[in-house]
Design an enzyme around this catalytic site. Structure first.
Site, PDB file in Angstrom:
ATOM      1  N   GLU A 147     -49.871  92.942  62.537  1.00 52.14           N
ATOM      2  CA  GLU A 147     -50.846  94.232  62.849  1.00 52.14           C
ATOM      3  C   GLU A 147     -50.305  95.401  62.532  1.00 52.14           C
ATOM      4  OE1 GLU A 147     -51.635  93.727  67.096  1.00 52.14           O
ATOM      5  OE2 GLU A 147     -52.751  91.809  66.959  1.00 52.14           O
ATOM      6  N   ILE A 150     -46.733  97.740  63.913  1.00 50.09           N
ATOM      7  CA  ILE A 150     -45.721  96.787  64.330  1.00 50.09           C
ATOM      8  C   ILE A 150     -44.293  97.108  63.715  1.00 50.09           C
ATOM      9  CG2 ILE A 150     -46.140  94.754  62.677  1.00 50.09           C
ATOM     10  CD1 ILE A 150     -45.915  93.036  65.237  1.00 50.09           C
ATOM     11  N   LYS A 152     -44.034  97.089  59.808  1.00 54.26           N
ATOM     12  CA  LYS A 152     -44.046  96.624  58.474  1.00 54.26           C
ATOM     13  C   LYS A 152     -43.167  97.604  57.459  1.00 54.26           C
ATOM     14  CE  LYS A 152     -48.206  95.510  58.093  1.00 54.26           C
ATOM     15  NZ  LYS A 152     -48.733  96.062  59.498  1.00 54.26           N
ATOM     16  N   SER A 153     -43.916  98.811  57.694  1.00 52.25           N
ATOM     17  CA  SER A 153     -43.553  99.563  56.673  1.00 52.25           C
ATOM     18  C   SER A 153     -42.087 100.190  56.803  1.00 52.25           C
ATOM     19  CB  SER A 153     -44.379 101.100  56.596  1.00 52.25           C
ATOM     20  OG  SER A 153     -45.583 100.583  56.268  1.00 52.25           O
ATOM     21  N   ARG A 236     -37.064  77.565  66.772  1.00 61.40           N
ATOM     22  CA  ARG A 236     -35.516  77.896  66.576  1.00 61.40           C
ATOM     23  C   ARG A 236     -34.669  77.081  65.654  1.00 61.40           C
ATOM     24  NH1 ARG A 236     -33.602  78.679  72.798  1.00 61.40           N
ATOM     25  NH2 ARG A 236     -31.974  79.451  71.641  1.00 61.40           N
TER      26      ARG A 236
END
Length: 302
Positions: A147, A150, A152-153, A236
């Site tokens: 989204e 969040i 990413k960049s 996990r």
């Protein structure tokens, strides 16, 4: 196509504007020159090599031109003569009559056809645009999704500072160049730019140098970022690979929960190295599972 393949235009009077190739495939019209047109796909580029040319020469006289005109009149996109064979004046007149561009090349038919097929496959590949960030990490194309806001960049910027390459930020154009390969790139208008909330737009190429960017990259792994949910059970071990799909092609996908304090860049970098290691035949999760099973068996034996 004529420019990329360095073709010689034998019909310069024909206007190429408005003429399009829509099918990434070629046809050597051997059967068609004998008069068999069942299942003929006229949308394909027609390639006439040494074999087809010598067959036409052996026909001789009017039969040669009647056979050639039957092919040209089907509404094909163009004709390419390879291996230094050249159409004669009568052939070029037929091409002019039906407004079919005709090209020549000195390259051998097989090597030229392979190169043209590869180029057409890229240019005419099905393409979609998605919201995400694409980076080249250790030679692996990593598509980071999630989204807006969040991180990413920010993760991509940290990866660039760690010596990796940015391909695209915010919008990634994905092309399906084969049944197993997806290639990502940036729209021309946003290429090499990153948007950082609170700072604005930065030019990665200008700030960090040409070595920090790349124009295209195959997509090898997808990282899906999502807010940490304490009630959700996250993988996990990683024994079973999860996949996501673009344009019918499946790509390995990891879901990473995001919470304060997690260094996303290091996690993405590790995921890329681990994915590369799996492709080379070593799976750490399966190795741990094997050791656990061996340990349990030893205890049972005692």
């Amino acid at each position: 196509m004529a420019q990329e393949m360095k073709l010689n235009n034998a019909t310069p009077d024909i206007d190429l504007a408005g003429k399009f190739i829509t099918v990434p495939a070629l046809n050597r019209p051997a059967l068609q020159l004998t008069g068999y047109y069942e299942h003929f796909e006229k949308e394909r580029i027609q390639v006439i090599g040494y074999v087809e040319y010598t067959y036409l020469e052996d026909l001789g006289g009017e039969k040669k031109y009647e056979s050639y005109e039957a092919l040209i009149s089907k509404g094909i996109p163009c004709v390419i003569f390879t291996t230094e064979v050249l159409p004669d004046e009568r052939m070029l007149e037929i091409a002019q009559k039906y407004d079919i561009p005709t090209f020549t090349t000195s390259r051998s038919t097989s090597s030229f056809s392979s190169e043209l097929m590869r180029w057409l496959g890229v240019q005419l590949a099905p393409t979609i645009s998605i919201h995400g960030v694409l980076v080249d990490v250790m030679g692996e194309g990593i598509l980071i999704m999630g989204e807006s806001g969040i991180g990413k960049s920010e993760a991509a910027l940290e990866l660039v500072k760690r010596g990796h390459r940015l391909v695209s930020d915010d919008v990634v154009e994905i092309s399906r160049v084969s049944e197993v390969t997806l290639v990502g790139s940036a729209p021309d208008i946003t290429r090499h730019f990153i948007e950082l909330r609170g700072i604005g737009i930065i030019d990665v190429k200008t700030l960090f140098g040409i070595q920090s960017v790349e124009n295209t990259k195959s997509i090898d792994l997808v990282i899906q970022l999502e807010d940490w949910n304490k009630d959700k059970e996250y993988d996990r071990m990683g024994l079973e690979a999860q996949y996501t799909e673009f344009l019918g092609n499946k790509v390995v996908c990891h879901t990473l929960p995001v919470r304060p304090g997690r260094n996303l860049a290091i996690i993405v970098e590790t995921a890329a190295i681990n994915h590369r290691q799996k492709k080379m035949g070593y799976n750490a999760a399966k190795e741990l599972y094997r050791r656990v099973q061996e340990n349990l068996q030893m205890k049972r034996d005692f």
